[in-house]
Design a protein around this motif. Structure first.
Motif, PDB file in Angstrom:
ATOM      1  N   TYR A 174     -49.556 115.303   1.114  1.00 12.22           N
ATOM      2  CA  TYR A 174     -50.021 115.533   2.475  1.00 12.22           C
ATOM      3  C   TYR A 174     -51.444 116.087   2.431  1.00 12.22           C
ATOM      4  CZ  TYR A 174     -48.287 120.186   1.256  1.00 12.22           C
ATOM      5  OH  TYR A 174     -48.046 121.366   0.613  1.00 12.22           O
ATOM      6  N   LYS A 175     -52.143 115.915   3.532  1.00 12.61           N
ATOM      7  CA  LYS A 175     -53.549 116.330   3.615  1.00 12.61           C
ATOM      8  C   LYS A 175     -53.719 117.263   4.802  1.00 12.61           C
ATOM      9  CE  LYS A 175     -58.100 114.359   4.636  1.00 12.61           C
ATOM     10  NZ  LYS A 175     -58.829 113.123   4.941  1.00 12.61           N
ATOM     11  N   TRP A 176     -54.563 118.266   4.635  1.00 16.52           N
ATOM     12  CA  TRP A 176     -54.945 119.125   5.746  1.00 16.52           C
ATOM     13  C   TRP A 176     -56.379 119.586   5.517  1.00 16.52           C
ATOM     14  CZ3 TRP A 176     -52.676 121.121   1.523  1.00 16.52           C
ATOM     15  CH2 TRP A 176     -53.101 122.354   1.064  1.00 16.52           C
ATOM     16  N   VAL A 177     -57.013 120.037   6.586  1.00 17.07           N
ATOM     17  CA  VAL A 177     -58.390 120.516   6.495  1.00 17.07           C
ATOM     18  C   VAL A 177     -58.390 121.973   6.954  1.00 17.07           C
ATOM     19  CG1 VAL A 177     -60.774 120.196   7.220  1.00 17.07           C
ATOM     20  CG2 VAL A 177     -59.263 118.201   6.981  1.00 17.07           C
ATOM     21  N   PRO A 178     -58.553 122.909   5.999  1.00 17.21           N
ATOM     22  CA  PRO A 178     -58.597 124.331   6.358  1.00 17.21           C
ATOM     23  C   PRO A 178     -59.900 124.688   7.085  1.00 17.21           C
ATOM     24  CG  PRO A 178     -58.789 124.048   3.979  1.00 17.21           C
ATOM     25  CD  PRO A 178     -58.612 122.683   4.573  1.00 17.21           C
ATOM     26  N   ALA A 179     -60.043 125.927   7.419  1.00 13.13           N
ATOM     27  CA  ALA A 179     -61.177 126.410   8.210  1.00 13.13           C
ATOM     28  C   ALA A 179     -62.530 126.107   7.573  1.00 13.13           C
ATOM     29  CB  ALA A 179     -61.040 127.910   8.455  1.00 13.13           C
TER      30      ALA A 179
ATOM     31  N   ASN B 103     -63.450 123.404   6.288  1.00 11.44           N
ATOM     32  CA  ASN B 103     -63.691 121.961   6.443  1.00 11.44           C
ATOM     33  C   ASN B 103     -63.712 121.179   5.135  1.00 11.44           C
ATOM     34  OD1 ASN B 103     -63.663 121.784   9.230  1.00 11.44           O
ATOM     35  ND2 ASN B 103     -65.824 122.363   9.390  1.00 11.44           N
ATOM     36  N   THR B 104     -63.088 121.716   4.093  1.00 12.42           N
ATOM     37  CA  THR B 104     -62.949 121.011   2.830  1.00 12.42           C
ATOM     38  C   THR B 104     -61.519 120.487   2.742  1.00 12.42           C
ATOM     39  OG1 THR B 104     -64.524 122.532   1.808  1.00 12.42           O
ATOM     40  CG2 THR B 104     -63.158 121.217   0.329  1.00 12.42           C
ATOM     41  N   PRO B 105     -61.327 119.174   2.809  1.00 11.76           N
ATOM     42  CA  PRO B 105     -59.969 118.626   2.783  1.00 11.76           C
ATOM     43  C   PRO B 105     -59.196 119.076   1.540  1.00 11.76           C
ATOM     44  CG  PRO B 105     -61.559 116.903   3.279  1.00 11.76           C
ATOM     45  CD  PRO B 105     -62.336 118.123   2.885  1.00 11.76           C
ATOM     46  N   ARG B 106     -57.946 119.382   1.728  1.00 13.06           N
ATOM     47  CA  ARG B 106     -57.027 119.751   0.646  1.00 13.06           C
ATOM     48  C   ARG B 106     -55.831 118.811   0.692  1.00 13.06           C
ATOM     49  NH1 ARG B 106     -60.705 122.220  -1.761  1.00 13.06           N
ATOM     50  NH2 ARG B 106     -60.979 124.435  -1.527  1.00 13.06           N
TER      51      ARG B 106
ATOM     52  N   TYR C  54     -35.227 120.338  -8.909  1.00 19.34           N
ATOM     53  CA  TYR C  54     -36.494 120.902  -9.381  1.00 19.34           C
ATOM     54  C   TYR C  54     -37.596 120.430  -8.441  1.00 19.34           C
ATOM     55  CZ  TYR C  54     -33.830 121.675 -13.639  1.00 19.34           C
ATOM     56  OH  TYR C  54     -32.869 122.069 -14.537  1.00 19.34           O
ATOM     57  N   VAL C  55     -38.447 121.365  -7.997  1.00 20.87           N
ATOM     58  CA  VAL C  55     -39.549 121.013  -7.109  1.00 20.87           C
ATOM     59  C   VAL C  55     -40.851 121.554  -7.703  1.00 20.87           C
ATOM     60  CG1 VAL C  55     -40.504 121.152  -4.783  1.00 20.87           C
ATOM     61  CG2 VAL C  55     -38.004 121.179  -5.106  1.00 20.87           C
ATOM     62  N   PHE C  56     -41.755 120.634  -8.027  1.00 15.40           N
ATOM     63  CA  PHE C  56     -43.102 120.976  -8.477  1.00 15.40           C
ATOM     64  C   PHE C  56     -44.023 120.857  -7.273  1.00 15.40           C
ATOM     65  CE2 PHE C  56     -41.099 119.740 -12.414  1.00 15.40           C
ATOM     66  CZ  PHE C  56     -41.724 120.489 -13.392  1.00 15.40           C
ATOM     67  N   THR C  57     -44.895 121.854  -7.060  1.00 18.94           N
ATOM     68  CA  THR C  57     -45.790 121.855  -5.916  1.00 18.94           C
ATOM     69  C   THR C  57     -47.191 122.286  -6.361  1.00 18.94           C
ATOM     70  OG1 THR C  57     -43.934 122.549  -4.531  1.00 18.94           O
ATOM     71  CG2 THR C  57     -46.114 122.776  -3.578  1.00 18.94           C
ATOM     72  N   GLY C  58     -48.205 121.615  -5.828  1.00 17.34           N
ATOM     73  CA  GLY C  58     -49.577 121.978  -6.147  1.00 17.34           C
ATOM     74  C   GLY C  58     -50.526 121.613  -5.017  1.00 17.34           C
ATOM     75  N   THR C  59     -51.684 122.234  -5.018  1.00 18.17           N
ATOM     76  CA  THR C  59     -52.743 121.948  -4.052  1.00 18.17           C
ATOM     77  C   THR C  59     -53.947 121.430  -4.822  1.00 18.17           C
ATOM     78  OG1 THR C  59     -51.954 123.676  -2.567  1.00 18.17           O
ATOM     79  CG2 THR C  59     -54.224 122.941  -2.260  1.00 18.17           C
ATOM     80  N   PHE C  60     -54.590 120.385  -4.262  1.00 23.12           N
ATOM     81  CA  PHE C  60     -55.664 119.699  -4.962  1.00 23.12           C
ATOM     82  C   PHE C  60     -56.808 119.372  -4.008  1.00 23.12           C
ATOM     83  CE2 PHE C  60     -51.555 118.821  -6.830  1.00 23.12           C
ATOM     84  CZ  PHE C  60     -51.752 119.188  -8.145  1.00 23.12           C
ATOM     85  N   THR C  61     -57.969 119.071  -4.579  1.00 18.16           N
ATOM     86  CA  THR C  61     -59.105 118.596  -3.807  1.00 18.16           C
ATOM     87  C   THR C  61     -59.055 117.068  -3.778  1.00 18.16           C
ATOM     88  OG1 THR C  61     -60.560 118.405  -5.731  1.00 18.16           O
ATOM     89  CG2 THR C  61     -60.512 120.548  -4.587  1.00 18.16           C
ATOM     90  N   LYS C  62     -59.986 116.473  -3.044  1.00 19.02           N
ATOM     91  CA  LYS C  62     -60.059 115.009  -2.979  1.00 19.02           C
ATOM     92  C   LYS C  62     -60.246 114.424  -4.382  1.00 19.02           C
ATOM     93  CE  LYS C  62     -62.467 111.260  -0.638  1.00 19.02           C
ATOM     94  NZ  LYS C  62     -63.486 110.903   0.333  1.00 19.02           N
ATOM     95  N   LYS C  63     -61.036 115.115  -5.213  1.00 22.05           N
ATOM     96  CA  LYS C  63     -61.276 114.656  -6.586  1.00 22.05           C
ATOM     97  C   LYS C  63     -60.064 114.899  -7.480  1.00 22.05           C
ATOM     98  CE  LYS C  63     -63.668 117.036  -9.761  1.00 22.05           C
ATOM     99  NZ  LYS C  63     -64.787 117.815 -10.292  1.00 22.05           N
ATOM    100  N   THR C  64     -59.485 116.099  -7.414  1.00 20.44           N
ATOM    101  CA  THR C  64     -58.443 116.445  -8.385  1.00 20.44           C
ATOM    102  C   THR C  64     -57.058 115.890  -8.040  1.00 20.44           C
ATOM    103  OG1 THR C  64     -57.991 118.608  -7.385  1.00 20.44           O
ATOM    104  CG2 THR C  64     -59.695 118.507  -9.109  1.00 20.44           C
TER     105      THR C  64
END
Length: 143
Positions: free
Chosen positions: A88-93, A95-98, A112-122
């Protein structure tokens, strides 16, 4: 790939329940310090990975009201292990999409649930390492 060496037992008093969340700190790409979490569910609501994922996805998306689903589908991890993937994608305050990514697995009746947050590049690079971690997961032997 480095194996995590931790293994221990702990006796909990009646009324206590283990809800341990493991976190693994990864590379800092300058825009984001990457952290992947692993949550273990000893009593999943279903023995089908799609149903296990759906139950958790509904709660995740409800908590992220401004998020938009990018992917919500069954996948095969490296080595052939079945999983469900949510991106999923969101844009925090700032303005850098995550991008959030969750991998849902069921192995021997345990979720088992693996969860992570990434940038457009990563999301295209470091997120693949999360897939490798999930593929390499070796649960403890059945009792």
């Amino acid at each position: 790939m480095k194996t995590v060496p931790y293994s221990f037992s702990l006796a909990l008093p009646d009324g206590w329940e283990d809800r341990t969340i493991y976190s693994f700190v990864g590379p800092d790409d300058g825009d984001l310090q990457h952290i992947i979490t692993l949550t273990i569910d000893d009593s999943p609501v279903s023995d089908a990975v799609a149903e296990f994922a759906r139950d958790r996805i509904a709660a995740t998306m409800a908590s992220l009201q401004a998020a938009e689903k990018v992917k919500d589908d069954a996948i095969q991890l490296p080595g052939g292990r079945e999983a469900w993937e949510l991106v999923y994608k969101w844009v925090p305050a700032d303005n850098t999409p995550r991008f959030g990514k969750c991998l849902y697995l069921l192995i021997d009746g345990v979720g088992y649930v693996f969860t992570g947050t990434f940038t457009k590049k990563t999301i295209k690079t470091i997120a693949l390492e999360m897939d490798q971690m999930a593929a390499a997961l070796t649960p403890p032997p059945k009792k």
